[in-house]
Design a protein around this motif. Structure first.
Motif, PDB file in Angstrom:
ATOM      1  N   THR A  17       0.743  -1.323  -0.100  1.00  8.71           N
ATOM      2  CA  THR A  17       0.124  -0.149   0.138  1.00  8.71           C
ATOM      3  C   THR A  17       0.688   1.397  -0.079  1.00  8.71           C
ATOM      4  O   THR A  17       0.272   2.279   0.093  1.00  8.71           O
ATOM      5  N   THR A  18       2.027   1.154  -0.189  1.00  7.16           N
ATOM      6  CA  THR A  18       2.979   2.122  -0.015  1.00  7.16           C
ATOM      7  C   THR A  18       3.981   2.215  -1.243  1.00  7.16           C
ATOM      8  O   THR A  18       4.584   1.243  -1.611  1.00  7.16           O
ATOM      9  N   SER A  19       4.130   3.335  -1.595  1.00  8.17           N
ATOM     10  CA  SER A  19       5.109   3.408  -2.983  1.00  8.17           C
ATOM     11  C   SER A  19       6.654   3.269  -2.678  1.00  8.17           C
ATOM     12  O   SER A  19       7.427   2.816  -3.405  1.00  8.17           O
ATOM     13  N   GLY A  20       7.149   3.365  -1.427  1.00  8.25           N
ATOM     14  CA  GLY A  20       8.432   3.069  -1.072  1.00  8.25           C
ATOM     15  C   GLY A  20       8.830   1.597  -0.302  1.00  8.25           C
ATOM     16  O   GLY A  20       9.523   1.417   0.298  1.00  8.25           O
ATOM     17  N   TRP A  21       7.695   0.823  -0.691  1.00  4.63           N
ATOM     18  CA  TRP A  21       7.950  -0.578   0.090  1.00  4.63           C
ATOM     19  C   TRP A  21       9.304  -1.254  -0.496  1.00  4.63           C
ATOM     20  O   TRP A  21       9.649  -1.266  -1.459  1.00  4.63           O
ATOM     21  N   GLN A  22       9.825  -1.873   0.615  1.00 11.47           N
ATOM     22  CA  GLN A  22      11.258  -2.539   0.542  1.00 11.47           C
ATOM     23  C   GLN A  22      10.793  -3.993   0.871  1.00 11.47           C
ATOM     24  O   GLN A  22      10.054  -4.362   1.659  1.00 11.47           O
ATOM     25  N   PRO A  23      11.246  -4.848  -0.278  1.00  9.27           N
ATOM     26  CA  PRO A  23      10.803  -6.385  -0.174  1.00  9.27           C
ATOM     27  C   PRO A  23      11.267  -6.834   1.162  1.00  9.27           C
ATOM     28  O   PRO A  23      12.471  -6.430   1.869  1.00  9.27           O
ATOM     29  N   GLN A  24      10.344  -7.578   1.892  1.00 13.38           N
ATOM     30  CA  GLN A  24      10.641  -7.935   3.118  1.00 13.38           C
ATOM     31  C   GLN A  24       9.916  -9.480   3.409  1.00 13.38           C
ATOM     32  O   GLN A  24       8.655  -9.611   2.781  1.00 13.38           O
ATOM     33  N   GLN A  25      10.377 -10.300   4.227  1.00 10.45           N
ATOM     34  CA  GLN A  25       9.812 -11.524   4.648  1.00 10.45           C
ATOM     35  C   GLN A  25       8.561 -11.263   5.528  1.00 10.45           C
ATOM     36  O   GLN A  25       8.591 -10.359   6.449  1.00 10.45           O
ATOM     37  N   VAL A  26       7.303 -11.713   5.078  1.00  3.66           N
ATOM     38  CA  VAL A  26       5.966 -11.604   5.861  1.00  3.66           C
ATOM     39  C   VAL A  26       5.292 -12.732   6.369  1.00  3.66           C
ATOM     40  O   VAL A  26       5.320 -13.642   5.298  1.00  3.66           O
ATOM     41  N   GLY A  27       4.928 -13.063   7.625  1.00  2.00           N
ATOM     42  CA  GLY A  27       3.987 -14.141   7.898  1.00  2.00           C
ATOM     43  C   GLY A  27       2.650 -13.986   7.722  1.00  2.00           C
ATOM     44  O   GLY A  27       1.897 -12.937   7.681  1.00  2.00           O
ATOM     45  N   PHE A  28       2.170 -15.241   7.107  1.00  2.00           N
ATOM     46  CA  PHE A  28       0.716 -15.092   6.800  1.00  2.00           C
ATOM     47  C   PHE A  28      -0.374 -16.372   7.364  1.00  2.00           C
ATOM     48  O   PHE A  28       0.583 -17.219   7.386  1.00  2.00           O
ATOM     49  N   LEU A  87       8.389 -13.750   0.881  1.00  2.00           N
ATOM     50  CA  LEU A  87       9.175 -12.593   0.534  1.00  2.00           C
ATOM     51  C   LEU A  87       8.227 -11.650  -0.314  1.00  2.00           C
ATOM     52  O   LEU A  87       7.928 -12.029  -1.568  1.00  2.00           O
ATOM     53  N   VAL A  88       7.610 -10.670   0.260  1.00  2.97           N
ATOM     54  CA  VAL A  88       6.535  -9.648  -0.410  1.00  2.97           C
ATOM     55  C   VAL A  88       7.505  -8.650  -1.032  1.00  2.97           C
ATOM     56  O   VAL A  88       8.052  -7.680  -0.651  1.00  2.97           O
ATOM     57  N   GLN A  89       7.216  -8.494  -2.441  1.00  3.72           N
ATOM     58  CA  GLN A  89       7.829  -7.620  -3.502  1.00  3.72           C
ATOM     59  C   GLN A  89       6.948  -6.428  -3.433  1.00  3.72           C
ATOM     60  O   GLN A  89       5.810  -6.525  -3.005  1.00  3.72           O
ATOM     61  N   ALA A  90       7.128  -5.388  -4.063  1.00  4.06           N
ATOM     62  CA  ALA A  90       6.173  -4.344  -4.356  1.00  4.06           C
ATOM     63  C   ALA A  90       5.141  -4.733  -5.455  1.00  4.06           C
ATOM     64  O   ALA A  90       5.508  -5.611  -6.139  1.00  4.06           O
ATOM     65  N   GLY A  91       3.992  -4.412  -5.219  1.00  6.47           N
ATOM     66  CA  GLY A  91       2.869  -4.747  -6.003  1.00  6.47           C
ATOM     67  C   GLY A  91       2.092  -5.901  -5.298  1.00  6.47           C
ATOM     68  O   GLY A  91       1.736  -5.853  -4.079  1.00  6.47           O
ATOM     69  N   ALA A  92       1.546  -6.896  -5.898  1.00  6.08           N
ATOM     70  CA  ALA A  92       0.692  -7.936  -5.474  1.00  6.08           C
ATOM     71  C   ALA A  92       1.344  -9.495  -5.263  1.00  6.08           C
ATOM     72  O   ALA A  92       2.287  -9.580  -6.220  1.00  6.08           O
ATOM     73  N   THR A  93       1.343  -9.901  -4.225  1.00  7.37           N
ATOM     74  CA  THR A  93       2.193 -11.395  -4.136  1.00  7.37           C
ATOM     75  C   THR A  93       0.979 -12.522  -3.782  1.00  7.37           C
ATOM     76  O   THR A  93       0.239 -12.312  -2.803  1.00  7.37           O
ATOM     77  N   SER A  94       0.898 -13.538  -4.477  1.00  7.65           N
ATOM     78  CA  SER A  94       0.108 -14.482  -4.244  1.00  7.65           C
ATOM     79  C   SER A  94       0.939 -15.361  -2.979  1.00  7.65           C
ATOM     80  O   SER A  94       1.979 -15.713  -3.081  1.00  7.65           O
ATOM     81  N   VAL A  95       0.057 -15.725  -2.161  1.00  6.65           N
ATOM     82  CA  VAL A  95       0.453 -16.646  -0.915  1.00  6.65           C
ATOM     83  C   VAL A  95      -0.272 -17.638  -0.618  1.00  6.65           C
ATOM     84  O   VAL A  95      -1.741 -17.595  -0.387  1.00  6.65           O
TER      85      VAL A  95
END
Length: 144
Positions: free
Chosen positions: A68-79, A99-107
């Motif tokens: 949701t932010t333009s300055g997103w830095q790729p990072q590991q996120v738990g779901f 690892l969530v990149q900028a944009g949309a990531t299928s999880v």
């Protein structure tokens, strides 16, 4: 490595996130596959959406996380990804870290079968310590 069908479904889901539509037919992948995504979870660091893909009586539960932010830095996120066939045996949820990149990531991906005419429900949420919750749900009918 993501398959072309997975990338196409993620692209369709991202378009759904932007438009707020409930169901989209998958543009690629198995013939007859229908993807239904619920409404987005509460806005947070990531926008979450629970989705279900139905092909015949095969059902795949997954989620889409969008930055949701333009300055997103790729990072590991738990779901947490969950799914259920209404009236059926419980399905164990999964808790992938991606690892969530900028944009949309299928999880995630939970695959099961369901009787024709049954209703399935899925859930998708951020499971990252210190982050605000952003949970989303979806329901669909297995029309076969």
């Amino acid at each position: 490595m993501k398959s072309l069908a997975t990338v196409a479904v993620a692209a369709a889901t991202l378009a759904t996130l932007a438009t707020g539509q409930e169901a989209v037919a998958a543009p690629a992948g198995p013939v007859g596959a229908v993807v239904t995504c619920g409404t987005p979870g509460a806005p947070g660091i990531l926008l979450t959406r629970a989705c279900v893909e139905v092909t015949g009586n095969q059902v795949r539960f997954y989620g889409v996380a969008a930055t949701t932010t333009s300055g997103w830095q790729p990072q590991q996120v738990g779901f947490t990804v969950s799914g259920a066939v209404v009236g059926g045996a419980p399905i164990a949820p999964i808790n992938p870290t991606v690892l969530v990149q900028a944009g949309a990531t299928s999880v995630g991906s939970i695959v099961t079968t369901a009787p024709c005419g049954s209703t399935v429900t899925g859930g998708f949420s951020v499971n990252q310590w210190g982050w605000p919750p952003s949970a989303a749900t979806v329901s669909a009918v297995v029309s076969c």
